[in-house]
Design a protein around this motif. Structure first.
Motif, PDB file in Angstrom:
ATOM      1  N   ASP A  22       0.826  -1.207   0.000  1.00 56.76           N
ATOM      2  CA  ASP A  22       0.000   0.000   0.000  1.00 56.76           C
ATOM      3  C   ASP A  22       0.861   1.258   0.000  1.00 56.76           C
ATOM      4  OD1 ASP A  22      -2.338  -1.463  -0.098  1.00 56.76           O
ATOM      5  OD2 ASP A  22      -2.686  -1.374   2.061  1.00 56.76           O
ATOM      6  N   LEU A  25       2.278   1.656  -3.515  1.00 56.54           N
ATOM      7  CA  LEU A  25       1.271   2.185  -4.441  1.00 56.54           C
ATOM      8  C   LEU A  25       1.048   3.676  -4.212  1.00 56.54           C
ATOM      9  CD1 LEU A  25      -1.275  -0.769  -4.474  1.00 56.54           C
ATOM     10  CD2 LEU A  25       0.459  -0.199  -6.194  1.00 56.54           C
ATOM     11  N   SER A  26       1.130   4.124  -2.969  1.00 59.95           N
ATOM     12  CA  SER A  26       1.026   5.561  -2.682  1.00 59.95           C
ATOM     13  C   SER A  26       2.194   6.320  -3.298  1.00 59.95           C
ATOM     14  CB  SER A  26       0.987   5.805  -1.175  1.00 59.95           C
ATOM     15  OG  SER A  26      -0.197   5.290  -0.621  1.00 59.95           O
ATOM     16  N   ALA A  29       1.496   6.640  -6.992  1.00 60.24           N
ATOM     17  CA  ALA A  29       0.520   7.712  -7.229  1.00 60.24           C
ATOM     18  C   ALA A  29       1.193   9.076  -7.143  1.00 60.24           C
ATOM     19  CB  ALA A  29      -0.640   7.610  -6.235  1.00 60.24           C
ATOM     20  N   LEU A  68       2.653  -1.753 -13.024  1.00 65.79           N
ATOM     21  CA  LEU A  68       3.042  -0.500 -12.372  1.00 65.79           C
ATOM     22  C   LEU A  68       4.072   0.252 -13.205  1.00 65.79           C
ATOM     23  CD1 LEU A  68       3.184  -1.616  -8.628  1.00 65.79           C
ATOM     24  CD2 LEU A  68       1.359  -0.371  -9.825  1.00 65.79           C
ATOM     25  N   LYS A  90      -6.429  -3.264  -6.175  1.00 66.26           N
ATOM     26  CA  LYS A  90      -5.535  -2.223  -5.662  1.00 66.26           C
ATOM     27  C   LYS A  90      -5.039  -1.327  -6.801  1.00 66.26           C
ATOM     28  CE  LYS A  90      -3.999  -4.247  -1.367  1.00 66.26           C
ATOM     29  NZ  LYS A  90      -4.301  -3.132  -0.496  1.00 66.26           N
ATOM     30  N   VAL A  91      -4.755  -1.906  -7.952  1.00 67.69           N
ATOM     31  CA  VAL A  91      -4.298  -1.118  -9.091  1.00 67.69           C
ATOM     32  C   VAL A  91      -5.427  -0.223  -9.599  1.00 67.69           C
ATOM     33  CG1 VAL A  91      -3.463  -1.229 -11.479  1.00 67.69           C
ATOM     34  CG2 VAL A  91      -2.455  -2.705  -9.730  1.00 67.69           C
ATOM     35  N   LEU A  94      -5.512   2.692  -7.446  1.00 71.23           N
ATOM     36  CA  LEU A  94      -4.377   3.554  -7.798  1.00 71.23           C
ATOM     37  C   LEU A  94      -4.708   4.397  -9.024  1.00 71.23           C
ATOM     38  CD1 LEU A  94      -1.360   4.472  -7.816  1.00 71.23           C
ATOM     39  CD2 LEU A  94      -0.904   2.406  -9.136  1.00 71.23           C
ATOM     40  N   GLN A  97      -6.442   7.605  -8.653  1.00 69.11           N
ATOM     41  CA  GLN A  97      -5.677   8.686  -8.052  1.00 69.11           C
ATOM     42  C   GLN A  97      -4.750   9.382  -9.039  1.00 69.11           C
ATOM     43  OE1 GLN A  97      -3.602   7.350  -4.535  1.00 69.11           O
ATOM     44  NE2 GLN A  97      -5.160   5.808  -4.148  1.00 69.11           N
TER      45      GLN A  97
END
Length: 98
Positions: A22, A25-26, A29, A68, A90-91, A94, A97
């Motif tokens: 997580d 992924l932040s 973003a 990613l 989760k993607v 993402l 965002q």
């Protein structure tokens, strides 16, 4: 950690510096924002290339690295078909965002 997943930073295939998915992924973003520092994107591109090329990683993690990397390269509609459903979700979050 809910997925039991950590990813390497800076393309470190030996598993030295690890970060929770997580958090990673932040960081992705943040790197996709217009005001992001260039070195952040470069660092994360290296990490995602390393994930995608890691022969001992599970197939889902290699695919996550590929997806990613595509997002960091500007792709906003990557093919998520080969990701496990929890990683695909989760993607998708993402992508909302970036």
């Amino acid at each position: 950690r809910a997925l039991g997943v950590e990813v390497p930073l800076m393309g470190d295939e030996d598993g030295g510096d690890m970060v929770r998915l997580d958090d990673f992924l932040s960081m992705i973003a943040a790197a996709c924002q217009p005001d992001a520092p260039d070195d952040l994107s470069e660092q994360l591109l290296g990490a995602t290339r390393g994930m995608a090329a890691q022969p001992t990683a599970p197939a889902g993690m290699r695919e996550l690295g590929r997806v990613l990397n595509a997002i960091l390269s500007g792709e906003r509609n990557p093919d998520l078909a080969d990701l496990p459903p929890d990683l695909a979700d989760k993607v998708r979050k993402l992508l909302e965002q970036v």
